[in-house]
Design a protein around this motif. Structure first.
Motif, mmCIF file in Angstrom:
data_model
loop_
_atom_site.group_PDB
_atom_site.id
_atom_site.type_symbol
_atom_site.label_atom_id
_atom_site.label_comp_id
_atom_site.label_asym_id
_atom_site.label_seq_id
_atom_site.Cartn_x
_atom_site.Cartn_y
_atom_site.Cartn_z
ATOM 1 N N LEU A 268 1.282 -3.431 27.566
ATOM 2 C CA LEU A 268 0.491 -2.752 26.562
ATOM 3 C C LEU A 268 -0.276 -3.505 25.510
ATOM 4 N N ARG A 269 0.092 -4.674 25.384
ATOM 5 C CA ARG A 269 -0.377 -5.697 24.135
ATOM 6 C C ARG A 269 -1.571 -6.228 24.904
ATOM 7 N N ALA A 270 -1.588 -6.716 26.242
ATOM 8 C CA ALA A 270 -2.546 -7.047 27.098
ATOM 9 C C ALA A 270 -3.813 -5.845 27.059
ATOM 10 N N LEU A 271 -3.492 -4.851 27.323
ATOM 11 C CA LEU A 271 -4.402 -3.577 27.324
ATOM 12 C C LEU A 271 -4.886 -3.541 26.007
ATOM 13 N N ALA A 272 -4.234 -3.369 25.173
ATOM 14 C CA ALA A 272 -4.947 -3.174 23.565
ATOM 15 C C ALA A 272 -5.629 -4.438 23.265
ATOM 16 N N GLU A 273 -5.274 -5.666 23.462
ATOM 17 C CA GLU A 273 -6.289 -6.863 23.122
ATOM 18 C C GLU A 273 -7.583 -6.574 24.175
ATOM 19 N N THR A 274 -7.309 -6.188 25.223
ATOM 20 C CA THR A 274 -8.637 -6.016 26.046
ATOM 21 C C THR A 274 -9.692 -5.049 25.390
ATOM 22 N N GLU A 275 -9.098 -3.995 24.898
ATOM 23 C CA GLU A 275 -9.803 -3.021 24.269
ATOM 24 C C GLU A 275 -10.229 -3.294 23.101
ATOM 25 N N ASN A 276 -9.786 -4.085 22.290
ATOM 26 C CA ASN A 276 -10.338 -4.894 20.985
ATOM 27 C C ASN A 276 -11.440 -5.650 21.391
ATOM 28 N N ILE A 277 -11.300 -6.659 22.268
ATOM 29 C CA ILE A 277 -12.380 -7.454 22.805
ATOM 30 C C ILE A 277 -13.669 -6.588 23.198
ATOM 31 N N LYS A 278 -13.429 -5.556 24.059
ATOM 32 C CA LYS A 278 -14.452 -4.909 24.184
ATOM 33 C C LYS A 278 -15.051 -4.189 23.228
ATOM 34 N N LYS A 279 -14.450 -3.790 21.999
ATOM 35 C CA LYS A 279 -15.187 -3.143 20.945
ATOM 36 C C LYS A 279 -15.813 -4.245 20.224
ATOM 37 N N ARG A 280 -15.329 -5.564 20.252
ATOM 38 C CA ARG A 280 -15.634 -6.390 19.184
ATOM 39 C C ARG A 280 -17.139 -6.863 19.820
ATOM 40 N N LEU A 281 -16.953 -7.151 21.127
ATOM 41 C CA LEU A 281 -18.323 -7.489 21.772
ATOM 42 C C LEU A 281 -19.270 -6.392 21.767
ATOM 43 N N ALA A 282 -18.786 -5.096 21.957
ATOM 44 C CA ALA A 282 -20.079 -4.158 21.717
ATOM 45 C C ALA A 282 -20.418 -4.180 20.251
ATOM 46 N N ARG A 283 -19.743 -4.187 19.370
ATOM 47 C CA ARG A 283 -19.863 -4.332 18.028
ATOM 48 C C ARG A 283 -21.129 -5.353 17.677
ATOM 49 N N GLU A 284 -20.600 -6.803 18.178
ATOM 50 C CA GLU A 284 -21.526 -7.945 17.961
ATOM 51 C C GLU A 284 -22.819 -7.868 18.953
ATOM 52 N N THR A 285 -22.768 -7.036 19.907
ATOM 53 C CA THR A 285 -24.018 -6.897 20.548
ATOM 54 C C THR A 285 -24.827 -6.159 19.826
ATOM 55 N N ALA A 286 -24.331 -4.954 19.337
ATOM 56 C CA ALA A 286 -25.176 -3.972 18.455
ATOM 57 C C ALA A 286 -25.773 -4.751 17.235
ATOM 58 N N GLU A 287 -25.027 -5.673 16.288
ATOM 59 C CA GLU A 287 -25.470 -6.544 15.466
ATOM 60 C C GLU A 287 -26.551 -7.331 15.873
ATOM 61 N N LEU A 288 -26.246 -7.925 16.998
ATOM 62 C CA LEU A 288 -27.532 -9.000 17.254
ATOM 63 C C LEU A 288 -28.697 -8.322 17.794
ATOM 64 N N LYS A 289 -28.608 -6.969 18.282
ATOM 65 C CA LYS A 289 -29.887 -6.272 18.432
ATOM 66 C C LYS A 289 -30.439 -5.666 17.319
ATOM 67 N N LYS A 290 -29.489 -5.385 16.350
ATOM 68 C CA LYS A 290 -30.062 -4.679 14.977
ATOM 69 C C LYS A 290 -30.870 -5.795 14.292
ATOM 70 N N PHE A 291 -30.224 -6.808 14.244
ATOM 71 C CA PHE A 291 -31.064 -8.277 13.391
ATOM 72 C C PHE A 291 -31.830 -9.373 14.396
ATOM 73 N N ALA A 292 -32.078 -9.098 15.677
ATOM 74 C CA ALA A 292 -32.705 -9.814 16.354
ATOM 75 C C ALA A 292 -33.935 -10.323 15.839
ATOM 76 N N ALA A 293 -34.666 -9.556 15.167
ATOM 77 C CA ALA A 293 -35.930 -9.611 14.542
ATOM 78 C C ALA A 293 -36.189 -10.377 13.264
ATOM 79 N N ASP A 294 -34.836 -10.812 12.679
ATOM 80 C CA ASP A 294 -34.844 -11.168 11.357
ATOM 81 C C ASP A 294 -35.303 -12.591 11.308
#
Length: 192
Positions: free
Chosen positions: A60-86
């Motif tokens: 369960l901890r491994a699954l939770a960690e995997t989900e957290n990593i997925k969410k963090r990567l999605a958030r970082e990707t969205a942030e990168l796209k949002k401020f790519a033109a900075d």
């Protein structure tokens, strides 16, 4: 009988005994299918056993960690796209500053009237294009001074403007989708 014959006979007896043991073991050996092996393992592991519980918790901890990593990567990707033109937009700000300077210096000259109209149209198109990408100008004369968006360059005394408001803009500031690209350099009104 000679010693060689005795040794030979003993070796043959040992070999025969070993073969008999191996044959007996092979006959006693049980072959299990994958499902049977899993069922056997389940029978020998108690569901309330600490080992089983720890394994489930670890899974369960491994699954939770995997989900957290997925969410963090999605958030970082969205942030990168949002401020790519900075960085590109930051590099274009001096061009916009120069257009503003050209308009300020040629505004009152009759000989440059057509030039001023062309530069003003170019500036407006440029601002509209930048606005499509989320860039907005911050800081107007009379706005309240906000250190998050403005950089105070000095004090001024203007009677028509409220205290602690922007009296003069030295250099425009810009915000890209809620992030300050460059703070506005301003003179702050101080009446007393």
């Amino acid at each position: 009988m000679s010693a060689k014959e005795d040794n030979k006979e003993m070796n043959e007896q040992e070999t025969a005994a070993t073969e008999t043991e191996e044959t007996a073991e092979a006959e006693n050996e049980v072959t299990l299918s994958e499902e049977e092996l899993k069922a056997l393992c389940r029978e020998h592991v108690c569901p309330a056993c600490d080992v089983m519980g720890e394994a489930k918790e670890e899974r369960l901890r491994a699954l939770a960690e995997t989900e957290n990593i997925k969410k963090r990567l999605a958030r970082e990707t969205a942030e990168l796209k949002k401020f790519a033109a900075d960085s590109i937009l930051s590099d274009l700000l001096p061009v916009l500053d120069n257009l503003d300077l050209a308009l300020d210096h040629a505004q009152n000259l009759d000989a440059c009237k057509d030039f001023v109209i062309g530069v003003d149209m170019t500036r407006k198109m440029f601002l509209e294009t930048l606005a499509k990408h989320g860039l907005k100008a911050v800081g107007k004369v009379g706005d309240e001074f906000d250190p998050n968006f403005h950089e105070a360059m000095g004090m001024a005394q203007v009677a028509d403007i409220p205290d602690k408001s922007i009296a003069q803009i030295m250099q425009r500031g810009y915000v890209l989708k809620e992030r300050v690209i460059r703070p506005a350099k301003v003179m702050v009104n101080k009446l007393s």
